[in-house]
Design a protein around this motif. Structure first.
Motif, mmCIF file in Angstrom:
data_model
loop_
_atom_site.group_PDB
_atom_site.id
_atom_site.type_symbol
_atom_site.label_atom_id
_atom_site.label_comp_id
_atom_site.label_asym_id
_atom_site.label_seq_id
_atom_site.Cartn_x
_atom_site.Cartn_y
_atom_site.Cartn_z
ATOM 1 N N SER A 196 -12.854 13.826 0.195
ATOM 2 C CA SER A 196 -13.131 14.977 -0.509
ATOM 3 C C SER A 196 -12.011 16.159 -0.157
ATOM 4 C CB SER A 196 -14.245 15.669 -0.260
ATOM 5 O OG SER A 196 -15.558 14.759 -0.460
ATOM 6 N N ASP A 298 -8.701 6.657 -6.851
ATOM 7 C CA ASP A 298 -9.916 6.904 -5.839
ATOM 8 C C ASP A 298 -10.471 5.674 -5.766
ATOM 9 O OD1 ASP A 298 -11.921 7.392 -4.571
ATOM 10 O OD2 ASP A 298 -12.430 9.276 -5.639
ATOM 11 N N TYR A 301 -14.744 3.122 -2.839
ATOM 12 C CA TYR A 301 -15.747 2.000 -2.826
ATOM 13 C C TYR A 301 -14.950 0.491 -3.010
ATOM 14 C CZ TYR A 301 -18.649 5.731 -4.064
ATOM 15 O OH TYR A 301 -19.371 7.142 -4.142
#
Ligand code: PLP
Length: 496
Positions: A196, A298, A301
């Motif tokens: 973040s 990003d 995961y």
């Protein structure tokens, strides 16, 4: 309208706010609002009264009521009248949030959650399927991580290098090697208080007002929020549910303009659970190549892939482009609360020499990221990866994904693509059947009636009110209860 009165009120408000005409003109220019110098001086002199749109703009900027500014009232300058002749504020001044936040949206923790918290305060038990936070659902950090952090805590009292500890960055560098991302050096790695912080930092360092960034729709909304906050314009490209939520490359291409600087890719994807295969990633890289765009990938995961499929790092396919790859331990090691993530620059770094200076400046300004959390990056990335056990048949995340996929598709009026990674599913609602026009209201109605908290699709910058996201982290017994309630709810729910 009485012209002298208006001009006096305008001048009083300017004085009280300690603003000059030039300040108003500057803000107007920054916000793309048409207001000329001569218009402004005519308003101040009282020769001309502005039209409604300009009146509204001035009132908002000066933080006064538009009716008061236009027509005046008994009460002069509400909120902050000047002390007589002294120039000192004599009444309580109201502090409003910055107008920079006007178009910023982060509904993962939005108004529906506020209502859930209010209900909880009154004793209601809410089942929270709204946020990807593994710990409350019984996912614990690997013991080795906890042990090693304890061992190192006493050595983590000071600030570290602003980019991060040597050991952490070395481990990240080696991790990038295993992902076939070439040419990453220790200098190209920045640790952060979660991904973040780095999303915010990387966009703040890049964007000038009006610069455009291509972001998926649906997205993880922090990306859009941070682009907006940095003064940029988030331009959404569509991911196609009919094609297992793959990015629609033609749509992406059609949205590129002279002002486009970067493409954001979220892979594996939140909220859809999609995993992008190599040909799709190659097409995205090719588009970036043709239009000289930066790539932000990003990949938080990337270790939560179901059933042994392979994750491919976008940067590994774009050694000639300027790439920034993001990842961290919040999800793979179930330690979202420790706040540890990183970003890695790779590819043609020479293209971003000046940008890197900006990154370094912002990184230095925040001194460093959480040092105890950095101290376990090496432990976490090396050796046995306990998360793998969750993602194969018999593992919790795998079995929960299988369950939720079937349960959602068994509910009349709902359908969903099978997730391949992460722990989210993004079901489609038959809006005609349920006469749904407002998905946030759907989320609120579900919360109030069944005490289940989900996030509505538009919270992920999805344009239509026909989706919502479920976090399927709870154990199957809990998910069964939730799906039973959702089925009951939808058996009678009609929004209009
Ligand atoms: N990126 C994506 C796609 C996410 O889903 C999240 C959190 O849910 C983040 C980044 C932020 O993660 P972190 O905990 O590292 O700040």
């Amino acid at each position: 309208m009485e012209q002298t009165g208006f001009s006096e009120r305008l001048q009083d408000a300017l004085k009280a706010r300690r603003l000059r005409q030039s300040d108003i003109l500057r803000v107007a220019e920054e916000e793309g609002f048409k207001l000329s110098k001569s218009q402004m001086s005519q308003y101040v002199s009282g020769r001309v009264i502005p039209r409604r749109r300009v009146m509204q703009f001035l009132a908002e900027l000066l933080e006064v009521d538009v009716e008061w500014l236009a027509r005046g009232s008994e009460q002069e300058l509400p909120d902050f009248r000047l002390g007589e002749g002294s120039g000192i504020l004599s009444e309580a001044r109201v502090f409003r949030k910055s107008s920079k936040l006007d178009n910023v949206l982060y509904d993962v923790r939005g108004p529906v959650l506020d209502e859930a918290c209010r209900m909880e305060e009154q004793g209601a038990q809410i089942l929270k399927l709204n946020i990807g936070n593994p710990a409350p659902f019984g996912f614990r950090a690997p013991e080795e991580v906890l042990y090693d952090m304890g061992r190192q805590l006493k050595d983590c009292e000071g600030y570290s290098d602003s980019k991060g500890l040597f050991s952490a960055r070395k481990a990240i560098m080696q991790y990038m090697q295993t992902k076939n991302v070439p040419g990453v050096t220790m200098d190209d790695i920045y640790t952060g208080n979660g991904v973040s912080e780095l999303i915010n930092l990387s966009l703040s360092a890049l964007l000038n007002t009006g610069d455009e960034v291509l972001i998926p729709s649906p997205d993880y909304p922090l990306w859009t929020a941070c682009v907006t906050l940095a003064g940029g314009k988030a331009v959404h490209y569509r991911c196609d549910e009919e094609a297992d939520w793959m990015p629609d490359i033609a749509d992406m291409r059609s949205r590129i303009t002279r002002r486009t600087k970067a493409i954001v890719v979220i892979n594996p994807n939140n909220p859809t659970g999609a995993l992008y295969p190599k040909p799709v990633l190659e097409e995205i890289a090719e588009l970036a190549r043709q239009h000289q765009l930066m790539l932000f990938s990003d990949e938080i995961y990337d270790r939560l892939i179901l059933n042994g499929e392979e994750h491919i790092s976008l940067a590994s396919l774009a050694p000639d482009l300027f790439c920034v790859t993001f990842s961290g331990l919040s999800k793979s090691h179930m330690i979202a609360g420790y706040r540890v993530g990183w970003m890695v620059i790779s590819g043609n770094k020479a293209l971003g020499r000046d940008y890197i200076e900006g990154l370094n400046m912002l990184s230095n300004m925040r001194l460093c990221s959480n040092v105890p959390a950095q101290s376990i990056v090496q432990t976490a990335l090396g050796g046995f990866q306990s998360v793998k056990g969750y993602t194969v048949p018999g593992g919790r995340i795998y079995e929960q994904a299988e369950y939720i996929y079937k349960a959602v598709n068994d509910i009349p009026g709902l359908s969903a693509v099978k997730p391949k990674a992460a722990f989210y599913i993004f079901p489609k609602i038959d809006v005609r059947r349920f006469r749904i026009v407002d998905d946030e209201r759907f989320a609120l109605d579900l919360l109030k009636e069944k005490r289940i908290l989900i996030v509505h699709g538009r919270g992920f910058n999805w344009p239509e009110p026909d989706h919502f996201r479920i976090v399927y982290l709870p154990r199957i017994a809990v998910l069964e209860e939730a799906m039973g309630k959702l089925k009951d709810f939808l058996a009678h729910y009609r929004q209009q």
